[in-house]
Design an enzyme around this catalytic site. Structure first.
Site, mmCIF file in Angstrom:
data_model
loop_
_atom_site.group_PDB
_atom_site.id
_atom_site.type_symbol
_atom_site.label_atom_id
_atom_site.label_comp_id
_atom_site.label_asym_id
_atom_site.label_seq_id
_atom_site.Cartn_x
_atom_site.Cartn_y
_atom_site.Cartn_z
ATOM 1 N N LYS A 1 25.779 -7.839 -6.455
ATOM 2 C CA LYS A 1 27.069 -8.097 -5.816
ATOM 3 C C LYS A 1 26.988 -9.392 -4.992
ATOM 4 O O LYS A 1 27.832 -10.268 -5.106
ATOM 5 C CB LYS A 1 27.447 -6.909 -4.932
ATOM 6 C CG LYS A 1 28.755 -7.087 -4.217
ATOM 7 C CD LYS A 1 29.137 -5.833 -3.452
ATOM 8 C CE LYS A 1 30.317 -6.150 -2.538
ATOM 9 N NZ LYS A 1 30.737 -5.006 -1.744
ATOM 10 N N GLU B 1 14.866 -8.671 -4.152
ATOM 11 C CA GLU B 1 14.246 -8.030 -5.315
ATOM 12 C C GLU B 1 14.839 -8.571 -6.615
ATOM 13 O O GLU B 1 14.130 -8.914 -7.559
ATOM 14 C CB GLU B 1 14.493 -6.508 -5.277
ATOM 15 C CG GLU B 1 13.742 -5.762 -4.200
ATOM 16 C CD GLU B 1 14.507 -5.693 -2.883
ATOM 17 O OE1 GLU B 1 15.405 -6.540 -2.647
ATOM 18 O OE2 GLU B 1 14.190 -4.809 -2.074
ATOM 19 N N GLY C 1 28.774 -1.571 -3.409
ATOM 20 C CA GLY C 1 27.702 -1.539 -4.417
ATOM 21 C C GLY C 1 27.540 -0.171 -5.055
ATOM 22 O O GLY C 1 27.445 -0.032 -6.273
ATOM 23 N N ARG C 2 27.550 0.864 -4.226
ATOM 24 C CA ARG C 2 27.315 2.217 -4.753
ATOM 25 C C ARG C 2 28.554 2.802 -5.430
ATOM 26 O O ARG C 2 28.520 3.936 -5.911
ATOM 27 C CB ARG C 2 26.812 3.132 -3.636
ATOM 28 C CG ARG C 2 27.689 3.146 -2.391
ATOM 29 C CD ARG C 2 26.943 3.744 -1.204
ATOM 30 N NE ARG C 2 27.698 3.659 0.043
ATOM 31 C CZ ARG C 2 27.702 2.628 0.866
ATOM 32 N NH1 ARG C 2 26.994 1.549 0.567
ATOM 33 N NH2 ARG C 2 28.386 2.650 1.997
ATOM 34 N N GLU D 1 23.829 6.579 1.597
ATOM 35 C CA GLU D 1 24.152 5.249 2.122
ATOM 36 C C GLU D 1 25.578 5.279 2.700
ATOM 37 O O GLU D 1 25.893 4.538 3.617
ATOM 38 C CB GLU D 1 24.020 4.190 1.018
ATOM 39 C CG GLU D 1 23.740 2.793 1.558
ATOM 40 C CD GLU D 1 23.402 1.766 0.482
ATOM 41 O OE1 GLU D 1 24.312 1.364 -0.245
ATOM 42 O OE2 GLU D 1 22.238 1.355 0.393
ATOM 43 N N HIS E 1 10.762 25.636 -12.115
ATOM 44 C CA HIS E 1 9.316 25.824 -12.108
ATOM 45 C C HIS E 1 8.641 24.941 -11.064
ATOM 46 O O HIS E 1 7.432 24.724 -11.129
ATOM 47 C CB HIS E 1 8.754 25.533 -13.500
ATOM 48 C CG HIS E 1 9.317 26.464 -14.527
ATOM 49 N ND1 HIS E 1 8.750 27.695 -14.801
ATOM 50 C CD2 HIS E 1 10.433 26.381 -15.293
ATOM 51 C CE1 HIS E 1 9.481 28.311 -15.725
ATOM 52 N NE2 HIS E 1 10.507 27.538 -16.042
ATOM 53 N N LYS F 1 15.043 -5.279 5.630
ATOM 54 C CA LYS F 1 15.079 -6.486 4.790
ATOM 55 C C LYS F 1 14.687 -7.709 5.613
ATOM 56 O O LYS F 1 13.879 -8.531 5.193
ATOM 57 C CB LYS F 1 16.500 -6.717 4.260
ATOM 58 C CG LYS F 1 16.975 -5.784 3.200
ATOM 59 C CD LYS F 1 18.319 -6.300 2.695
ATOM 60 C CE LYS F 1 19.104 -5.268 1.935
ATOM 61 N NZ LYS F 1 20.457 -5.706 1.600
HETATM 62 O O1 F6P Z 1 20.366 -2.836 0.489
HETATM 63 C C1 F6P Z 1 21.425 -2.029 0.148
HETATM 64 C C2 F6P Z 1 22.347 -2.711 -0.793
HETATM 65 O O2 F6P Z 1 23.133 -3.619 -0.102
HETATM 66 C C3 F6P Z 1 23.197 -1.706 -1.535
HETATM 67 O O3 F6P Z 1 24.298 -1.299 -0.839
HETATM 68 C C4 F6P Z 1 23.489 -2.442 -2.779
HETATM 69 O O4 F6P Z 1 23.954 -1.579 -3.771
HETATM 70 C C5 F6P Z 1 22.141 -3.037 -3.076
HETATM 71 O O5 F6P Z 1 21.650 -3.405 -1.811
HETATM 72 C C6 F6P Z 1 22.123 -4.221 -3.996
HETATM 73 O O6 F6P Z 1 22.910 -5.276 -3.521
HETATM 74 P P1 F6P Z 1 23.375 -6.430 -4.475
HETATM 75 O O7 F6P Z 1 24.197 -5.844 -5.564
HETATM 76 O O8 F6P Z 1 24.152 -7.365 -3.603
HETATM 77 O O9 F6P Z 1 22.151 -7.095 -5.046
#
Ligand code: F6P
Length: 558
Positions: free
Chosen positions: A208, A214, A280-281, A366, A397, A521
């Protein structure tokens, strides 16, 4: 926006506290005395059918929960969300994931922009791209069609697509595969690219913000993997222009920050956008679902969206007393705030839903893991329970022991489908029936238990009787649908999105920001120099962190 109502100061809260105190759950008696209980407490939304009768609720409890919803103004909050009001106050944004599944032609103007038109324009781009990949018209740099798409993203830019891809595997086009890289642990990229041919691999970088450490790190690693592979196969030379062409043919992006996409080196013509009013979620049904659209095709993706929409319509229009997301959200409030439950298990009896609990963890935790309300004041009661789970029967199980006989109250959602994706038989036995027999048996065992006398009647020696008694009165909701289709998956996701919203609305919190993930972060970036050997940076750390980093540096082989 008016200040949140403190739920704990409502009349309904007082009533609920009294009811909780005097509650003596007895599901055996409640069912025996009330033959209409199951029917009365079963509700429908689109193709979903949810039986709430095995919950620890009476008609009085339900009435008081609905009164609570009324006193905090839930209906107005729902209307505010659908209308595009800036209910995400800390980010000053509208919350409009519901617009992502609005049918073409519907109109919704937000902040001076017509949003539904924009949604469908972007969807058309995603669908055209998906068709080109699926038909083989989109080729890699050496002219070969694509056989693997890899989504690179994390959090909401990963969990939704991977969960839905896994759930809808029977709908994936033959010869096409999707993989998902999320973790910055280099193992993720190394194992997901292993054995792949760069010439037939296409990466979708989904972020987003296009600023997530990452995702950008993995995107750079993927670019290096692609170019190294193509060069060593002799498909391209060291020439920069050839590298650029290769990246253009093997990388597309999904983001709200298209300028950053271009800065990364991905052609903006190969980028799909969405909007800051999609959390995002809550984004699997936006262009973030491109990998899914490629895998299952535009037609199925449209059915997926229609599924969401069916539950949106239900949530927006059904009266609270028959509104499934409202009822389930209120039930969670009952368990968390009045009966002391701290966790909630989601137990899909469908192997294809094996990532659903993980997906729900981000969606619910979240969203509702908050300690302040939307006006900045502290919350007045517990919020955000822990969601967890695994598919049945595997969970049976593993951890069901604790749900059946442990000391903690764990409300559960059981999810199952009448029709299997693979109708296999074991001799004369329909294996899906055996599977569902487990589903039905578990909810009955949890609800009705087994008394000491029943255990004795089986001939159990007296000293062992207590260990074999099941108290019962352990709550479950059974959610069923005809089959796990794209539409039903959309319905299930929307159900949980909206019940999460209901809980947040009761507590007066902003369920759409996520400031709690920011500190870690920031610190990771600050700590990075200390990890790489900067002594001055190391000296600034606390003694525990310093010693952990020193351990790492001593044990890391060069
Ligand atoms: O760190 C949490 C977050 O901001 C989430 O809410 C989001 O889905 C995820 O990181 C990834 O963010 P992006 O889509 O901006 O890479």
């Amino acid at each position: 926006m008016s200040a949140p109502v403190d739920p704990t100061r409502t009349e309904a809260w007082r009533t609920l506290s009294g009811l909780a105190e005097s509650l003596r759950p007895d599901l055996r008696a409640w069912f025996a005395d009330d033959p209409g209980r199951a029917e009365r407490l079963t509700f429908e939304a689109a193709e979903l059918r949810a039986d709430l009768s095995k919950n620890l609720i009476t008609d009085e409890v339900l009435a008081a929960l609905l009164a609570l919803a009324g006193e905090v103004g839930l209906t107005d909050r729902i209307a505010a969300m659908f209308a595009g009001e800036h209910i995400n106050v800390t980010e000053d944004r509208a919350v409009l994931h519901t617009a992502l599944r609005a049918p073409a032609g519907e109109r919704l103007e937000v902040d001076g922009h017509e949003v539904v038109e924009g949604v469908h324009a972007e969807l058309a781009k995603v669908y055209a791209f998906a068709e080109r990949v699926r038909s083989g018209a989109w080729t890699g740099v050496t002219g070969k069609p694509i056989s693997t798409v890899i989504n690179i993203g994390i959090g909401g830019s990963d969990l939704g697509p991977v969960m839905a891809y896994e759930a809808l595997k029977p709908y994936v086009q033959e010869g096409l595969e999707a993989r998902f890289i999320s973790n910055i642990d280099p193992t993720d990229l190394a194992t997901k690219t292993a054995g792949l041919d760069p010439e037939t691999t296409l990466f979708i970088v989904s972020s987003k913000t296009f600023g997530t450490l990452e995702t950008l790190t993995n995107a750079r690693l993927a670019r290096a993997w692609l170019l190294d592979g193509l060069r060593s196969a002799g498909a391209i030379t060291d020439d920069d222009d050839q590298a650029k062409t290769a990246v253009a043919k093997h990388f597309v992006a999904v983001s709200t920050a298209l300028d950053k996409v271009a800065a990364f080196g991905i052609d903006p013509a190969n980028a799909f956008g969405f909007w800051d009013w999609v959390g995002g979620r809550y984004s699997v049904d936006s262009a973030i679902g491109t990998s899914l659209a490629v895998a299952i095709g535009p037609e199925r993706f449209a059915e997926f969206l229609a599924g969401f929409r069916a539950v949106d319509d239900h949530f927006r229009t059904a009266e609270p007393a028959r509104n499934l997301p409202v009822l389930l959200g209120l039930l969670n409030v009952w368990y968390g705030n009045f009966l002391g439950a701290a966790t909630h298990a989601v137990l899909p009896y469908s192997q294809y839903l094996h990532r659903f609990p993980a997906y729900l963890q981000q969606l619910t935790m979240e969203s509702n893991g908050k300690g302040v309300r939307y006006d900045g004041s502290p919350v007045t009661t517990e919020t955000g329970e822990v969601f967890w789970g695994e598919p049945g029967t595997n969970g049976q199980h593993a951890f069901y022991q604790l749900i059946h006989q442990g000391t903690r109250l764990i409300p559960t959602d059981f999810i199952a489908f009448a029709n299997p994706a693979h109708p296999l038989r074991d001799g004369d036995t329909d294996v899906h029936e055996l599977f569902l027999a487990n589903f039905f048996a578990q909810t009955a065992a949890l609800a009705f238990g087994k008394t000491a006398d029943e255990v004795r009647d089986e001939g159990t020696p007296e000293p062992i009787v207590p260990a074999r008694v099941f108290s019962g009165n352990r709550p479950s909701t059974s959610i069923m649908a005809p089959a796990l289709t794209p539409a039903v998956l959309g319905q299930l996701i929307a159900l949980y999105e909206h019940l999460t919203f209901v809980q947040g609305a009761i507590w007066g919190i902003d369920s759409f920001d996520q400031w709690g993930v920011e500190l870690g972060k920031q610190l990771a970036l600050q700590l990075a120099p200390a990890v790489s050997g900067d002594e001055a940076a190391l000296a600034q750390q606390d003694s525990s962190t310093r010693s952990l980093i020193t351990y790492y540096r001593t044990h890391r082989t060069p």
